[in-house]
Write a protein that holds these residues in place. Structure first.
Motif, PDB file in Angstrom:
ATOM      1  N   SER A  61       0.834  -1.199   0.000  1.00  0.00           N
ATOM      2  CA  SER A  61       0.000   0.000   0.000  1.00  0.00           C
ATOM      3  C   SER A  61       0.872   1.253   0.000  1.00  0.00           C
ATOM      4  CB  SER A  61      -0.952  -0.018   1.192  1.00  0.00           C
ATOM      5  OG  SER A  61      -1.876   1.042   1.114  1.00  0.00           O
ATOM      6  N   ASP A  62       0.515   2.215   0.841  1.00  0.00           N
ATOM      7  CA  ASP A  62       1.228   3.489   0.878  1.00  0.00           C
ATOM      8  C   ASP A  62       2.463   3.457   1.760  1.00  0.00           C
ATOM      9  OD1 ASP A  62      -0.769   4.514  -0.734  1.00  0.00           O
ATOM     10  OD2 ASP A  62      -1.991   5.095   0.982  1.00  0.00           O
ATOM     11  N   ALA A  63       2.697   2.322   2.415  1.00  0.00           N
ATOM     12  CA  ALA A  63       3.811   2.255   3.364  1.00  0.00           C
ATOM     13  C   ALA A  63       5.162   2.335   2.647  1.00  0.00           C
ATOM     14  CB  ALA A  63       3.728   0.960   4.167  1.00  0.00           C
ATOM     15  N   ASN A  64       5.242   1.781   1.426  1.00  0.00           N
ATOM     16  CA  ASN A  64       6.475   1.804   0.639  1.00  0.00           C
ATOM     17  C   ASN A  64       7.650   1.229   1.421  1.00  0.00           C
ATOM     18  OD1 ASN A  64       7.864   2.274  -1.741  1.00  0.00           O
ATOM     19  ND2 ASN A  64       8.653   4.238  -1.011  1.00  0.00           N
ATOM     20  N   THR A  65       7.380   0.124   2.123  1.00  0.00           N
ATOM     21  CA  THR A  65       8.417  -0.532   2.916  1.00  0.00           C
ATOM     22  C   THR A  65       8.671  -1.928   2.360  1.00  0.00           C
ATOM     23  OG1 THR A  65       6.747  -1.360   4.464  1.00  0.00           O
ATOM     24  CG2 THR A  65       7.824   0.728   5.006  1.00  0.00           C
ATOM     25  N   GLN A  66       9.857  -2.437   2.600  1.00  0.00           N
ATOM     26  CA  GLN A  66      10.209  -3.777   2.155  1.00  0.00           C
ATOM     27  C   GLN A  66       9.394  -4.798   2.937  1.00  0.00           C
ATOM     28  OE1 GLN A  66      12.709  -4.484  -0.227  1.00  0.00           O
ATOM     29  NE2 GLN A  66      12.034  -6.596  -0.182  1.00  0.00           N
ATOM     30  N   LEU A  67       8.608  -5.595   2.234  1.00  0.00           N
ATOM     31  CA  LEU A  67       7.779  -6.610   2.873  1.00  0.00           C
ATOM     32  C   LEU A  67       8.572  -7.903   2.982  1.00  0.00           C
ATOM     33  CD1 LEU A  67       4.986  -7.396   3.966  1.00  0.00           C
ATOM     34  CD2 LEU A  67       4.347  -8.053   1.646  1.00  0.00           C
ATOM     35  N   GLU A  68       8.761  -8.389   4.181  1.00  0.00           N
ATOM     36  CA  GLU A  68       9.510  -9.620   4.392  1.00  0.00           C
ATOM     37  C   GLU A  68       8.722 -10.804   3.839  1.00  0.00           C
ATOM     38  OE1 GLU A  68      11.682 -12.088   8.036  1.00  0.00           O
ATOM     39  OE2 GLU A  68      10.443 -10.328   8.457  1.00  0.00           O
ATOM     40  N   ASN A  69       9.439 -11.722   3.173  1.00  0.00           N
ATOM     41  CA  ASN A  69       8.824 -12.913   2.588  1.00  0.00           C
ATOM     42  C   ASN A  69       7.740 -12.568   1.570  1.00  0.00           C
ATOM     43  OD1 ASN A  69      10.440 -14.630   4.193  1.00  0.00           O
ATOM     44  ND2 ASN A  69       8.992 -14.511   5.888  1.00  0.00           N
ATOM     45  N   TYR A  70       8.045 -11.620   0.679  1.00  0.00           N
ATOM     46  CA  TYR A  70       7.100 -11.324  -0.398  1.00  0.00           C
ATOM     47  C   TYR A  70       6.989 -12.517  -1.342  1.00  0.00           C
ATOM     48  CZ  TYR A  70      11.438  -9.882  -2.811  1.00  0.00           C
ATOM     49  OH  TYR A  70      12.704  -9.824  -3.339  1.00  0.00           O
ATOM     50  N   LEU A  71       8.055 -13.306  -1.477  1.00  0.00           N
ATOM     51  CA  LEU A  71       7.997 -14.640  -2.043  1.00  0.00           C
ATOM     52  C   LEU A  71       8.220 -15.609  -0.890  1.00  0.00           C
ATOM     53  CD1 LEU A  71      10.072 -14.371  -5.349  1.00  0.00           C
ATOM     54  CD2 LEU A  71       7.600 -14.421  -5.103  1.00  0.00           C
ATOM     55  N   LEU A  72       7.332 -16.575  -0.723  1.00  0.00           N
ATOM     56  CA  LEU A  72       7.435 -17.472   0.430  1.00  0.00           C
ATOM     57  C   LEU A  72       8.597 -18.434   0.221  1.00  0.00           C
ATOM     58  CD1 LEU A  72       3.655 -18.285   1.017  1.00  0.00           C
ATOM     59  CD2 LEU A  72       4.970 -16.239   1.652  1.00  0.00           C
ATOM     60  N   PRO A  73       9.634 -18.381   1.055  1.00  0.00           N
ATOM     61  CA  PRO A  73      10.802 -19.253   0.883  1.00  0.00           C
ATOM     62  C   PRO A  73      10.421 -20.732   0.963  1.00  0.00           C
ATOM     63  CG  PRO A  73      11.244 -17.492   2.464  1.00  0.00           C
ATOM     64  CD  PRO A  73       9.773 -17.478   2.205  1.00  0.00           C
ATOM     65  N   SER A  74      11.259 -21.580   0.399  1.00  0.00           N
ATOM     66  CA  SER A  74      11.018 -23.021   0.429  1.00  0.00           C
ATOM     67  C   SER A  74      10.837 -23.501   1.864  1.00  0.00           C
ATOM     68  CB  SER A  74      12.182 -23.766  -0.228  1.00  0.00           C
ATOM     69  OG  SER A  74      12.354 -23.334  -1.556  1.00  0.00           O
ATOM     70  N   GLY A  75       9.737 -24.205   2.104  1.00  0.00           N
ATOM     71  CA  GLY A  75       9.451 -24.734   3.435  1.00  0.00           C
ATOM     72  C   GLY A  75       8.814 -23.747   4.383  1.00  0.00           C
ATOM     73  N   PHE A  76       8.601 -22.500   3.947  1.00  0.00           N
ATOM     74  CA  PHE A  76       8.032 -21.477   4.831  1.00  0.00           C
ATOM     75  C   PHE A  76       6.550 -21.749   5.084  1.00  0.00           C
ATOM     76  CE2 PHE A  76       5.748 -17.449   5.372  1.00  0.00           C
ATOM     77  CZ  PHE A  76       6.417 -16.924   6.468  1.00  0.00           C
ATOM     78  N   VAL A  77       6.143 -21.673   6.345  1.00  0.00           N
ATOM     79  CA  VAL A  77       4.742 -21.847   6.735  1.00  0.00           C
ATOM     80  C   VAL A  77       4.292 -20.579   7.443  1.00  0.00           C
ATOM     81  CG1 VAL A  77       3.081 -23.207   8.059  1.00  0.00           C
ATOM     82  CG2 VAL A  77       5.049 -24.341   6.996  1.00  0.00           C
ATOM     83  N   PRO A  78       3.386 -19.797   6.863  1.00  0.00           N
ATOM     84  CA  PRO A  78       2.948 -18.554   7.504  1.00  0.00           C
ATOM     85  C   PRO A  78       2.132 -18.825   8.757  1.00  0.00           C
ATOM     86  CG  PRO A  78       1.625 -19.012   5.563  1.00  0.00           C
ATOM     87  CD  PRO A  78       2.725 -20.025   5.562  1.00  0.00           C
ATOM     88  N   SER A  79       2.196 -17.886   9.677  1.00  0.00           N
ATOM     89  CA  SER A  79       1.462 -18.020  10.942  1.00  0.00           C
ATOM     90  C   SER A  79       0.187 -17.188  10.896  1.00  0.00           C
ATOM     91  CB  SER A  79       2.332 -17.556  12.117  1.00  0.00           C
ATOM     92  OG  SER A  79       3.508 -18.332  12.201  1.00  0.00           O
TER      93      SER A  79
END
Length: 318
Positions: free
Chosen positions: A73-91
């Protein structure tokens, strides 16, 4: 005086009848051959058109949702895990409505390489097992609220979806953790739908954070290979300017993970192996298809084609 006219009736001889019948059968056989050949040609043409349409739909879906990776959005900040790394499980995170922003975490695939299977000719199941998967994330706002299944984050997490995200009623939703939306794509077989040969049809499906079930997008997608364009050597950024991404090399998911470079991906290259729904040839034909660094050998009656595209990650903060 009466004159009687006599007319003699002369028919075809047996030899003439047999010759006529032979010529008729010969002509009918020729017509039948042309008809069958034309029908097979038309059927193959229709299946090729269906392949092209499936590839177009699949590429459009992949482009639409992969381009959303990193949107904040308007935050213009780097979003961590914008591509989900191999084996990554979101909480999952609980929204102010009391519902979690992820309904079924098992439906969300990470960005990973498929299995390595080396045989002379792969079956459909083995071809699908070698397919890669990809997962992306972004932050929802008033403009972008849907995952790849079309489910709405507003309806699930906002106390009053009719109001703005930053209204006093929805003020608690300003936390980035609550606003995370996930989409992922992988290849699987539709066991509930079979072709005339009694085989399940492969398809591209998406799994999103806002839906209990996966959503099929395009049928006939048998394999998907992905390469990630890496900006591994950051160029100096002049004062007052934003970072300009420049791809230095292309890696698969395993290489990106090994080099801890998921936050350096600037684009994604996609290669799809698309198959006809029904067998297209009378006999099995040995073929080989190249999808980036993956060679897929087949020996069956299906017609296949490879489709490629490049998707730039336009929403990553520079």
């Amino acid at each position: 005086m009466q004159i009687k006219l006599q007319f003699s009736q002369v028919g075809f001889s047996l030899v003439e009848i047999m010759i006529a019948m032979g010529l008729g059968l010969f002509i009918m056989a020729g017509i039948a051959t042309v008809y069958v050949s034309s029908k097979e040609t038309y059927d193959l043409r229709d299946q090729i058109s269906e392949m092209d349409e499936s590839a177009r739909v699949a590429m459009k879906a992949l482009r639409t949702h992969i381009e959303r990776a990193g949107y904040s959005s308007d935050a213009n900040t780097q979003l961590e895990n914008y591509l989900l790394p191999s084996g990554f499980v979101p909480s999952p995170v609980v929204c102010p409505t009391g519902q979690a922003n992820i309904i079924n975490v098992n439906r969300i695939a990470s960005s990973a390489d498929g299995a390595m299977i080396s045989v002379n000719a792969l079956t459909t199941n083995q071809i699908m097992a070698r397919a890669d998967s990809i997962g992306v994330s972004f932050l929802a706002d008033d403009k972008l609220v849907e995952d790849c299944t079309g489910a709405s984050w507003k309806n699930r997490c906002m106390i009053n979806p009719a109001l703005s995200l930053h209204s006093s009623t929805n003020q608690e939703l300003s936390s980035p953790l609550v606003r995370h939306v996930y989409s992922s794509f992988r290849v699987q077989k539709n066991a509930s739908r079979q072709n005339k040969a009694g085989e399940g049809i492969p398809e591209l499906v998406c799994g999103g954070s806002l839906n209990t079930y996966s959503q099929p997008w395009a049928q006939g997608i048998e394999n998907m290979q992905l390469r990630y364009g890496i900006d591994n050597w950051p160029d100096p950024i002049p004062n007052g300017q934003k970072k300009q991404w420049q791809v230095d090399q292309y890696w698969n998911a395993t290489q990106v993970t090994a080099n801890k470079a998921w936050d350096k991906v600037a684009l994604v290259q996609v290669a799809l192996l698309v198959r006809t729904m029904e067998p297209a040839f009378k006999q099995a034909e040995a073929k080989s298809y190249q999808l980036f660094d993956q060679s897929i050998a087949t020996n069956d009656r299906y017609k296949r084609a490879v489709y490629t595209t490049t998707i730039y990650l336009r929403n990553i903060a520079r």
